[in-house]
Scaffold this motif. Structure first.
Motif, PDB file in Angstrom:
ATOM      1  N   ARG A 118       0.714  -1.244   0.024  1.00  0.00           N
ATOM      2  CA  ARG A 118       0.082   0.027  -0.084  1.00  0.00           C
ATOM      3  C   ARG A 118       0.875   1.492  -0.055  1.00  0.00           C
ATOM      4  NH1 ARG A 118      -1.098  -3.069   4.264  1.00  0.00           N
ATOM      5  NH2 ARG A 118      -0.330  -1.556   5.664  1.00  0.00           N
ATOM      6  N   GLY A 119       0.557   2.220  -0.638  1.00  0.00           N
ATOM      7  CA  GLY A 119       0.926   3.595  -0.603  1.00  0.00           C
ATOM      8  C   GLY A 119       1.220   3.974  -1.918  1.00  0.00           C
ATOM      9  N   ARG A 120       2.184   4.925  -2.249  1.00  0.00           N
ATOM     10  CA  ARG A 120       2.225   5.668  -3.607  1.00  0.00           C
ATOM     11  C   ARG A 120       3.063   4.738  -4.266  1.00  0.00           C
ATOM     12  NH1 ARG A 120       5.394   9.328  -6.172  1.00  0.00           N
ATOM     13  NH2 ARG A 120       6.444   9.824  -4.312  1.00  0.00           N
ATOM     14  N   VAL A 121       2.518   3.690  -4.877  1.00  0.00           N
ATOM     15  CA  VAL A 121       3.337   2.533  -5.584  1.00  0.00           C
ATOM     16  C   VAL A 121       3.020   2.233  -6.820  1.00  0.00           C
ATOM     17  CG1 VAL A 121       3.976   1.427  -3.402  1.00  0.00           C
ATOM     18  CG2 VAL A 121       1.914   0.800  -4.426  1.00  0.00           C
ATOM     19  N   GLN A 122       2.198   2.955  -7.362  1.00  0.00           N
ATOM     20  CA  GLN A 122       1.926   2.924  -9.058  1.00  0.00           C
ATOM     21  C   GLN A 122       2.330   3.941  -9.665  1.00  0.00           C
ATOM     22  OE1 GLN A 122      -2.042   1.667  -9.925  1.00  0.00           O
ATOM     23  NE2 GLN A 122      -2.108  -0.284  -8.473  1.00  0.00           N
ATOM     24  N   GLY A 123       2.746   3.891 -11.042  1.00  0.00           N
ATOM     25  CA  GLY A 123       3.102   4.904 -11.628  1.00  0.00           C
ATOM     26  C   GLY A 123       4.712   5.562 -11.258  1.00  0.00           C
ATOM     27  N   VAL A 124       5.345   4.854 -10.354  1.00  0.00           N
ATOM     28  CA  VAL A 124       6.611   5.014  -9.739  1.00  0.00           C
ATOM     29  C   VAL A 124       7.618   4.357 -10.297  1.00  0.00           C
ATOM     30  CG1 VAL A 124       5.765   6.890  -8.272  1.00  0.00           C
ATOM     31  CG2 VAL A 124       6.216   4.446  -7.750  1.00  0.00           C
ATOM     32  N   PHE A 133       7.609   1.025  -9.449  1.00  0.00           N
ATOM     33  CA  PHE A 133       7.648   0.109  -8.440  1.00  0.00           C
ATOM     34  C   PHE A 133       7.854  -1.351  -8.838  1.00  0.00           C
ATOM     35  CE2 PHE A 133       6.410  -2.372  -4.578  1.00  0.00           C
ATOM     36  CZ  PHE A 133       6.745  -1.810  -3.496  1.00  0.00           C
ATOM     37  N   ARG A 134       6.785  -1.651  -9.786  1.00  0.00           N
ATOM     38  CA  ARG A 134       7.107  -3.148 -10.137  1.00  0.00           C
ATOM     39  C   ARG A 134       8.354  -3.398 -11.041  1.00  0.00           C
ATOM     40  NH1 ARG A 134       2.773  -3.856 -14.471  1.00  0.00           N
ATOM     41  NH2 ARG A 134       3.307  -1.596 -14.882  1.00  0.00           N
ATOM     42  N   TRP A 135       8.857  -2.570 -11.647  1.00  0.00           N
ATOM     43  CA  TRP A 135       9.983  -2.647 -12.219  1.00  0.00           C
ATOM     44  C   TRP A 135      11.151  -2.922 -11.235  1.00  0.00           C
ATOM     45  CZ3 TRP A 135      15.192  -1.030 -12.407  1.00  0.00           C
ATOM     46  CH2 TRP A 135      15.569  -1.412 -13.392  1.00  0.00           C
ATOM     47  N   PHE A 136      11.220  -2.023 -10.312  1.00  0.00           N
ATOM     48  CA  PHE A 136      12.340  -2.269  -9.045  1.00  0.00           C
ATOM     49  C   PHE A 136      12.018  -3.542  -8.295  1.00  0.00           C
ATOM     50  CE2 PHE A 136      13.535   2.089 -10.313  1.00  0.00           C
ATOM     51  CZ  PHE A 136      14.708   2.014  -9.944  1.00  0.00           C
ATOM     52  N   THR A 137      10.949  -4.142  -8.127  1.00  0.00           N
ATOM     53  CA  THR A 137      10.617  -5.122  -7.516  1.00  0.00           C
ATOM     54  C   THR A 137      11.072  -6.458  -8.332  1.00  0.00           C
ATOM     55  OG1 THR A 137       8.640  -4.371  -6.406  1.00  0.00           O
ATOM     56  CG2 THR A 137       8.657  -6.717  -6.439  1.00  0.00           C
ATOM     57  N   ARG A 138      10.734  -6.236  -9.605  1.00  0.00           N
ATOM     58  CA  ARG A 138      11.265  -7.380 -10.523  1.00  0.00           C
ATOM     59  C   ARG A 138      12.957  -7.531 -10.470  1.00  0.00           C
ATOM     60  NH1 ARG A 138      13.466  -8.050 -15.813  1.00  0.00           N
ATOM     61  NH2 ARG A 138      12.864  -9.903 -16.627  1.00  0.00           N
ATOM     62  N   ALA A 139      13.483  -6.361 -10.540  1.00  0.00           N
ATOM     63  CA  ALA A 139      14.999  -6.034 -10.434  1.00  0.00           C
ATOM     64  C   ALA A 139      15.571  -6.872  -9.260  1.00  0.00           C
ATOM     65  CB  ALA A 139      15.389  -4.740 -10.619  1.00  0.00           C
ATOM     66  N   TYR A 182       5.395 -20.636 -12.813  1.00  0.00           N
ATOM     67  CA  TYR A 182       6.191 -19.420 -13.214  1.00  0.00           C
ATOM     68  C   TYR A 182       7.603 -19.985 -13.992  1.00  0.00           C
ATOM     69  CZ  TYR A 182       2.650 -17.542 -10.019  1.00  0.00           C
ATOM     70  OH  TYR A 182       1.627 -17.123  -9.338  1.00  0.00           O
ATOM     71  N   GLU A 183       7.972 -19.249 -14.702  1.00  0.00           N
ATOM     72  CA  GLU A 183       9.203 -19.573 -15.362  1.00  0.00           C
ATOM     73  C   GLU A 183      10.590 -18.360 -14.910  1.00  0.00           C
ATOM     74  OE1 GLU A 183       8.982 -20.315 -19.789  1.00  0.00           O
ATOM     75  OE2 GLU A 183       7.090 -21.433 -19.324  1.00  0.00           O
ATOM     76  N   GLY A 184       9.928 -17.250 -14.774  1.00  0.00           N
ATOM     77  CA  GLY A 184      10.807 -16.185 -14.441  1.00  0.00           C
ATOM     78  C   GLY A 184      10.063 -15.164 -13.377  1.00  0.00           C
ATOM     79  N   PHE A 185      10.570 -13.919 -13.554  1.00  0.00           N
ATOM     80  CA  PHE A 185       9.876 -13.103 -12.570  1.00  0.00           C
ATOM     81  C   PHE A 185       9.172 -12.002 -13.433  1.00  0.00           C
ATOM     82  CE2 PHE A 185       8.604  -9.958  -9.226  1.00  0.00           C
ATOM     83  CZ  PHE A 185       8.438 -10.743  -8.182  1.00  0.00           C
ATOM     84  N   ASP A 186       8.074 -11.794 -13.450  1.00  0.00           N
ATOM     85  CA  ASP A 186       7.358 -10.659 -14.519  1.00  0.00           C
ATOM     86  C   ASP A 186       6.605  -9.893 -13.761  1.00  0.00           C
ATOM     87  OD1 ASP A 186       7.981 -12.656 -16.472  1.00  0.00           O
ATOM     88  OD2 ASP A 186       6.295 -13.907 -15.994  1.00  0.00           O
ATOM     89  N   MET A 187       6.600  -8.735 -14.593  1.00  0.00           N
ATOM     90  CA  MET A 187       5.625  -7.538 -14.277  1.00  0.00           C
ATOM     91  C   MET A 187       4.354  -7.732 -15.255  1.00  0.00           C
ATOM     92  SD  MET A 187       8.150  -4.030 -14.582  1.00  0.00           S
ATOM     93  CE  MET A 187       7.933  -4.076 -16.112  1.00  0.00           C
ATOM     94  N   ARG A 188       3.144  -7.537 -14.453  1.00  0.00           N
ATOM     95  CA  ARG A 188       1.861  -7.735 -14.986  1.00  0.00           C
ATOM     96  C   ARG A 188       1.162  -6.243 -15.019  1.00  0.00           C
ATOM     97  NH1 ARG A 188       0.041 -13.838 -12.991  1.00  0.00           N
ATOM     98  NH2 ARG A 188       1.942 -14.917 -14.082  1.00  0.00           N
TER      99      ARG A 188
END
Length: 109
Positions: free
Chosen positions: A28-34, A36-42, A103-109
């Motif tokens: 939760r928080g300001r985690v969309q459009g910043v 966040f998913r890309w850095f989580t995957r990284a 799962y075959e890897g770590f994806d962004m959806r």
């Protein structure tokens, strides 16, 4: 209950560090459009051995599903809670369960 009994009860509630687990976390928080998913995957790829995904939810949260060694999943969870994440994290709710696979890897959806 003695100290040994307390430790045994705690061990029954959480998977051991060498067992494969599934971590599902809602951030939760300001985690969309910043980014966040890309850095989580990284970070999942940097930790290594994790498969799963990070996706935006309609209510503004990001859902993260990671499967792998419990210790590796715990590192990712710690980063979600306390790491240098983009945006601003107000809180993280998590559930630990048995891995489901697929799962075959770590994806962004």
């Amino acid at each position: 209950m003695g100290e040994v009994d307390s430790r045994a009860a705690a061990a029954d509630r959480q998977p051991e560090s060498t067992h494969a687990v599934r971590l599902t976390a809602w951030v939760r928080g300001r985690v969309q459009g910043v980014g966040f998913r890309w850095f989580t995957r990284a970070n999942a790829l940097r930790i290594g051995g994790l498969v799963g995904f990070a996706r935006n939810l309609d209510d503004g949260r990001v859902q993260v599903v990671a499967e792998g060694d419990r210790a590796d999943c715990a590192l990712l969870l710690d980063w979600l809670r306390h790491g240098d994440t983009p945006g601003h994290v107000d809180g993280v709710t998590e559930i630990w369960s048995a891995p489901r696979g697929g799962y075959e890897g770590f994806d962004m959806r």
